[in-house]
Motif scaffolding. Structure first.
Motif, PDB file in Angstrom:
ATOM      1  N   HIS A 174       0.856  -1.196   0.000  1.00  0.00           N
ATOM      2  CA  HIS A 174       0.000   0.000   0.000  1.00  0.00           C
ATOM      3  C   HIS A 174       0.883   1.233   0.000  1.00  0.00           C
ATOM      4  O   HIS A 174       1.941   1.264   0.634  1.00  0.00           O
ATOM      5  N   ASP A 232       6.049   2.946   6.811  1.00  0.00           N
ATOM      6  CA  ASP A 232       4.658   2.513   6.563  1.00  0.00           C
ATOM      7  C   ASP A 232       3.980   3.424   5.551  1.00  0.00           C
ATOM      8  O   ASP A 232       3.365   4.391   5.933  1.00  0.00           O
ATOM      9  N   ASN A 233       3.980   3.195   4.283  1.00  0.00           N
ATOM     10  CA  ASN A 233       4.674   2.104   3.656  1.00  0.00           C
ATOM     11  C   ASN A 233       5.366   2.596   2.392  1.00  0.00           C
ATOM     12  O   ASN A 233       5.244   2.001   1.317  1.00  0.00           O
ATOM     13  N   GLU A 274      -5.407   1.601   2.380  1.00  0.00           N
ATOM     14  CA  GLU A 274      -5.108   0.533   3.341  1.00  0.00           C
ATOM     15  C   GLU A 274      -5.315   1.002   4.776  1.00  0.00           C
ATOM     16  O   GLU A 274      -5.920   0.322   5.595  1.00  0.00           O
ATOM     17  N   GLU A 275      -4.802   2.208   5.060  1.00  0.00           N
ATOM     18  CA  GLU A 275      -4.881   2.733   6.434  1.00  0.00           C
ATOM     19  C   GLU A 275      -6.319   3.022   6.847  1.00  0.00           C
ATOM     20  O   GLU A 275      -6.617   3.121   8.033  1.00  0.00           O
ATOM     21  N   ASP A 329       4.912  -4.670   3.530  1.00  0.00           N
ATOM     22  CA  ASP A 329       4.470  -3.511   4.319  1.00  0.00           C
ATOM     23  C   ASP A 329       5.438  -3.404   5.498  1.00  0.00           C
ATOM     24  O   ASP A 329       5.676  -4.398   6.177  1.00  0.00           O
TER      25      ASP A 329
HETATM   26 ZN    ZN Z   1       1.118  -0.181   6.482  1.00  0.00          ZN
END
Ligand code: ZN
Length: 416
Positions: A239, A257-258, A289-290, A317
């Protein structure tokens, strides 16, 4: 063909294996202020998606279904403008002394405080009395987690209702502040303040919080491929989105991240391009994603490639520090694959330790796993501790054993 073109082709075909300078420069780019922490303020993630598209075009990845993006919509809570919190007219440092809860609503003004006592949690009569006290109704409730019960701690962590019917809650906590993204809001302002440097409890709190709920934010996954000798596929994913801005002055860079995994995916793609691999290689950079694996869930529900043809998927990740090794989520499920990974690592003396975990819904591999796609989520382990905070930035990233990690993933993918 000019001689210069020929020379360039020869030079590029010589470039082999991992390229740490390339990796670093792409991490720096993804974490740059112009991408605003790859979140939803200033369209940071959309701009980062354009950057990735330019990168994969330059690398020479092929399109998938005639495109390199997959748009989807999501609702998100954002903090685009003013962001300041003061205790007794002493201004706190955003992201360091306090964070705004991602579900918070906006609020402006100065509020006297009162303490939310542990014993009130289950005392309905008392809560009713406070709710109907006009004096308290205009104040901010302070929840102090330094000496509170476990019950209060869990209450403060899941606070979603407004039990006291007040405009704001301030949670004082000795724990590390960790930010996230919310796809819903609460109907009050919610601040979490770190108590390490707090001299006295605030008698008043002044808030300036600009908040905007966006119900139909348009994000996009980015995708490219390298056709192989067969149409069975090895899929690499990472991501690229992160948490974005907490007000106009600060953003969360998300180096580990990331940006680390996103840049590693570019590095892998760059390394493979120009070859004719055994399996078709697909590279996907997910958005959302988050916000709760939104991009990868959208992808498996609207697949641009046949999920049945995926031989194996490797999700990367948190790739920024492999000093202690790596962990493979699903290593305890796909044990033959895991044994293979360990064997390659041992044979080539690469990383100190390759650990296996069971099932976990903690990154973009999971929606694929639920659809029956064999997959690992690989993350690195080392000394690096910055997570979902202002210090997860490129200058703090060590990238220890990056080359070894790259080698291991590549050799593993080639063994499939
Ligand atoms: Zn992540």
């Amino acid at each position: 063909m000019s001689r210069i073109t020929l020379l360039l082709i020869l030079l590029s075909s010589v470039s082999q294996a991992q390229d740490i300078d390339f990796l670093k420069s792409r991490i720096d780019s993804l974490c740059a202020p112009r991408y605003h922490g790859r979140g939803y303020v200033e369209n940071g993630d959309v701009k980062a998606a354009s950057f990735l598209q330019r990168e994969i075009t330059a690398i020479g990845l092929s399109k998938v279904q005639d495109t390199s993006t997959q748009p989807f919509e999501l609702g998100v809570n954002t903090f685009p403008g003013k962001m300041s919190v003061s205790f007794d007219s002493q201004e706190l440092k955003t992201g360091v002394d306090y964070i705004i809860d991602p579900r918070s609503m906006g609020l402006e003004g100065e509020y006297k405080t009162f303490k939310f006592k542990d014993k009130w949690i289950d005392d309905r009569k008392k809560l009713f009395k406070i709710r109907n006290n006009p004096k308290l109704g205009e104040r901010a409730a302070v929840i102090d987690l330094r000496e509170s019960s476990e019950e209060m701690k869990s209450f403060a962590n899941r606070i979603g209702e407004n039990p006291l019917d007040v405009p704001a809650y301030v949670i004082l906590t000795p724990d590390k502040l960790t930010w996230s993204i919310a796809r819903r809001t609460v109907d009050f302002a919610l601040v979490r303040a770190q108590t390490d440097h707090l001299e006295k409890d605030p008698k008043s709190v002044t808030l300036q919080i600009d908040q905007e709920w966006i119900s139909d934010y348009s994000a996009q996954n980015v995708i490219g491929m390298i056709p192989g000798e067969s149409d069975s596929m090895i899929v690499f994913t990472a991501h690229y989105d992160h948490l974005g801005r907490m007000g106009k002055d600060i953003y969360i860079p998300g180096a580990n991240d990331n940006a680390s995994g996103s840049a590693m995916l570019l590095d892998l793609a760059k390394d493979y391009v120009g070859s004719k691999p055994k399996h078709t290689l697909v590279f996907i950079w997910f958005a959302g994603e988050e916000a709760g694996l939104v991009g990868s869930r959208y992808f498996v529900d609207n697949p641009m490639i046949s999920l049945e043809k995926i031989k194996f998927l490797i999700n990367l990740d948190l790739m920024g520090d492999a000093g202690k090794g790596i962990t493979a989520v699903n290593g305890k499920i796909f044990t033959d694959h895991f044994d293979q990974l360990v064997e390659i690592n041992t044979k080539n003396s690469l990383l100190d330790e390759v650990k296996a975990r069971g099932v976990a819904a903690n990154s973009d591999h999971f929606p694929f796993f639920e659809k029956g796609v064999p997959c690992f989520f690989i993350y690195t382990r080392g000394e690096y501790m910055h997570y979902h905070d202002v210090n997860d930035k490129p200058e703090n990233l060590t990238l220890v054993k990056y080359g070894e990690t790259f080698q291991l993933i590549k050799l593993f993918a080639e063994s499939l």
